[in-house]
Design a protein around this motif. Sequence first.
Motif, PDB file in Angstrom:
ATOM      1  N   ARG A 238       0.828  -1.207   0.000  1.00 49.10           N
ATOM      2  CA  ARG A 238       0.000   0.000   0.000  1.00 49.10           C
ATOM      3  C   ARG A 238       0.861   1.256   0.000  1.00 49.10           C
ATOM      4  O   ARG A 238       0.585   2.216  -0.733  1.00 49.10           O
ATOM      5  CB  ARG A 238      -0.921   0.001   1.226  1.00 49.10           C
ATOM      6  N   ILE A 239       1.902   1.247   0.826  1.00 51.55           N
ATOM      7  CA  ILE A 239       2.782   2.415   0.903  1.00 51.55           C
ATOM      8  C   ILE A 239       3.495   2.630  -0.425  1.00 51.55           C
ATOM      9  O   ILE A 239       3.608   3.764  -0.917  1.00 51.55           O
ATOM     10  CB  ILE A 239       3.798   2.247   2.049  1.00 51.55           C
ATOM     11  N   GLU A 240       3.978   1.553  -1.020  1.00 49.59           N
ATOM     12  CA  GLU A 240       4.670   1.664  -2.300  1.00 49.59           C
ATOM     13  C   GLU A 240       3.733   2.216  -3.374  1.00 49.59           C
ATOM     14  O   GLU A 240       4.123   3.066  -4.185  1.00 49.59           O
ATOM     15  CB  GLU A 240       5.209   0.296  -2.724  1.00 49.59           C
ATOM     16  N   HIS A 241       2.478   1.754  -3.379  1.00 52.12           N
ATOM     17  CA  HIS A 241       1.500   2.258  -4.333  1.00 52.12           C
ATOM     18  C   HIS A 241       1.299   3.762  -4.152  1.00 52.12           C
ATOM     19  O   HIS A 241       1.241   4.519  -5.141  1.00 52.12           O
ATOM     20  CB  HIS A 241       0.166   1.521  -4.153  1.00 52.12           C
ATOM     21  N   GLU A 242       1.194   4.200  -2.906  1.00 47.31           N
ATOM     22  CA  GLU A 242       0.999   5.621  -2.638  1.00 47.31           C
ATOM     23  C   GLU A 242       2.211   6.443  -3.061  1.00 47.31           C
ATOM     24  O   GLU A 242       2.068   7.581  -3.542  1.00 47.31           O
ATOM     25  CB  GLU A 242       0.711   5.835  -1.149  1.00 47.31           C
ATOM     26  N   LEU A 243       3.402   5.895  -2.898  1.00 44.70           N
ATOM     27  CA  LEU A 243       4.614   6.608  -3.294  1.00 44.70           C
ATOM     28  C   LEU A 243       4.651   6.835  -4.800  1.00 44.70           C
ATOM     29  O   LEU A 243       5.025   7.912  -5.280  1.00 44.70           O
ATOM     30  CB  LEU A 243       5.852   5.837  -2.836  1.00 44.70           C
ATOM     31  N   TYR A 244       4.245   5.839  -5.570  1.00 39.71           N
ATOM     32  CA  TYR A 244       4.176   6.003  -7.020  1.00 39.71           C
ATOM     33  C   TYR A 244       3.028   6.937  -7.415  1.00 39.71           C
ATOM     34  O   TYR A 244       3.179   7.814  -8.270  1.00 39.71           O
ATOM     35  CB  TYR A 244       4.000   4.650  -7.707  1.00 39.71           C
ATOM     36  N   ALA A 245       1.857   6.755  -6.780  1.00 38.12           N
ATOM     37  CA  ALA A 245       0.679   7.552  -7.122  1.00 38.12           C
ATOM     38  C   ALA A 245       0.907   9.040  -6.828  1.00 38.12           C
ATOM     39  O   ALA A 245       0.415   9.914  -7.529  1.00 38.12           O
ATOM     40  CB  ALA A 245      -0.540   7.047  -6.365  1.00 38.12           C
ATOM     41  N   SER A 246       1.665   9.328  -5.777  1.00 37.45           N
ATOM     42  CA  SER A 246       1.919  10.729  -5.394  1.00 37.45           C
ATOM     43  C   SER A 246       3.031  11.378  -6.202  1.00 37.45           C
ATOM     44  O   SER A 246       3.254  12.576  -6.097  1.00 37.45           O
ATOM     45  CB  SER A 246       2.284  10.796  -3.909  1.00 37.45           C
ATOM     46  N   GLY A 247       3.741  10.593  -6.991  1.00 44.92           N
ATOM     47  CA  GLY A 247       4.855  11.119  -7.749  1.00 44.92           C
ATOM     48  C   GLY A 247       6.177  11.117  -7.020  1.00 44.92           C
ATOM     49  O   GLY A 247       7.203  11.582  -7.542  1.00 44.92           O
ATOM     50  N   THR A 248       6.166  10.599  -5.765  1.00 44.08           N
ATOM     51  CA  THR A 248       7.417  10.504  -5.000  1.00 44.08           C
ATOM     52  C   THR A 248       8.399   9.578  -5.714  1.00 44.08           C
ATOM     53  O   THR A 248       9.594   9.846  -5.788  1.00 44.08           O
ATOM     54  CB  THR A 248       7.142   9.991  -3.580  1.00 44.08           C
ATOM     55  N   TYR A 249       7.882   8.446  -6.219  1.00 46.09           N
ATOM     56  CA  TYR A 249       8.660   7.554  -7.076  1.00 46.09           C
ATOM     57  C   TYR A 249       8.281   7.820  -8.524  1.00 46.09           C
ATOM     58  O   TYR A 249       7.107   8.079  -8.832  1.00 46.09           O
ATOM     59  CB  TYR A 249       8.357   6.092  -6.765  1.00 46.09           C
ATOM     60  N   ASN A 250       9.235   7.768  -9.435  1.00 49.45           N
ATOM     61  CA  ASN A 250       8.979   7.944 -10.844  1.00 49.45           C
ATOM     62  C   ASN A 250       8.790   6.609 -11.536  1.00 49.45           C
ATOM     63  O   ASN A 250       9.540   5.659 -11.288  1.00 49.45           O
ATOM     64  CB  ASN A 250      10.137   8.702 -11.520  1.00 49.45           C
ATOM     65  N   HIS A 251       7.806   6.528 -12.421  1.00 52.36           N
ATOM     66  CA  HIS A 251       7.651   5.378 -13.306  1.00 52.36           C
ATOM     67  C   HIS A 251       8.546   5.606 -14.520  1.00 52.36           C
ATOM     68  O   HIS A 251       8.434   6.621 -15.204  1.00 52.36           O
ATOM     69  CB  HIS A 251       6.197   5.226 -13.768  1.00 52.36           C
ATOM     70  N   LEU A 252       9.454   4.685 -14.762  1.00 54.74           N
ATOM     71  CA  LEU A 252      10.336   4.787 -15.929  1.00 54.74           C
ATOM     72  C   LEU A 252       9.799   3.861 -17.011  1.00 54.74           C
ATOM     73  O   LEU A 252       9.728   2.647 -16.823  1.00 54.74           O
ATOM     74  CB  LEU A 252      11.771   4.414 -15.568  1.00 54.74           C
ATOM     75  N   ASN A 253       9.418   4.428 -18.140  1.00 51.77           N
ATOM     76  CA  ASN A 253       8.866   3.625 -19.243  1.00 51.77           C
ATOM     77  C   ASN A 253       9.893   3.495 -20.351  1.00 51.77           C
ATOM     78  O   ASN A 253      10.662   4.402 -20.625  1.00 51.77           O
ATOM     79  CB  ASN A 253       7.602   4.293 -19.816  1.00 51.77           C
ATOM     80  N   GLY A 254       9.840   2.346 -21.035  1.00 44.61           N
ATOM     81  CA  GLY A 254      10.715   2.132 -22.171  1.00 44.61           C
ATOM     82  C   GLY A 254      12.083   1.667 -21.749  1.00 44.61           C
ATOM     83  O   GLY A 254      12.407   1.506 -20.600  1.00 44.61           O
TER      84      GLY A 254
END
Length: 288
Positions: free
Chosen positions: A272-288
């Motif tokens: 849950r915490i990890e999901h919130e970190l990504y959803a809030s923009g604290t973690y970046n999703h790297l695509n490609g």
Amino acid sequence: MTLEELQERMLVEIPAMPRRLTDGARYVLDNPDDVVIFSMRDLAGRAGVSPATLVRLSRHLGFANWSDIRMIHAAHLRTMPAAYARKASAVLAREGESELLAEAFKSHLANLEHTASVNSAESFHEAAERLARANRVYISAFMSCRGPGHTFAYLCRMLRDNVFLLGSEATSLVTELSTLRSDDVVLSINFQPYSREINHIADTVKRSGAGLICLSDSRGTPLTPHADTVLLFSPESPSFFPSITAANALVESLVVALLAHLGDTASERIARIEHELYASGTYNHLNG
């Protein structure tokens, strides 16, 4: 008398011992194999005391001479399936920057090996169980131990609520611990020279009945007589400051034990915490 009984007696006596006797007692507590392997003179040199200090220590503990203490250690060692891992040998002579760096990494590895060898899986399990059951967890880590303390606070908060790093707020330590109760736990990280806060922690834990988990360089600190579990680490270093490498490893290993103890509940919380970190923009999703 067994070695365990002797060690318990030393822990009781240490707070009232003169400083030099305390130095000798702490070394004997933390290096039981050395008592058998080395002569009294060599052991005294390693402990930083005189041979006469070890004689006085023996008599202070009610023995006629040093050989009585050595016989107790020898009898215990014969019952062990294997000797404890030896500490690192004396550091190499410094001959340049590259040699000093190599020496530093050898010291880190030796500290890790020593820390792994002196702490049993049962000790980690006992500490993790106590942390899991606690209503609140307070972390006492000051000066050089602040780094490992921050690491434990950050990781432990991923697993459970009510985790507090003492000294983080604009209040005094007395105020922060004024509501400490018997269902709380203090996790203390410390090594010599001990910060002045250690005596207040010891008094408060004793008065409140709170649990105490002590991560330290010695079993002979003002805190360890009150501790439910003691986990040891070595801060030895060829540099001018002690190493906290093993302390960090000990903290991370304790968090692993806590995760295993909490099981699926902790795993779901981390997700849950990890999901919130990504959803809030604290973690970046790297695509490609």
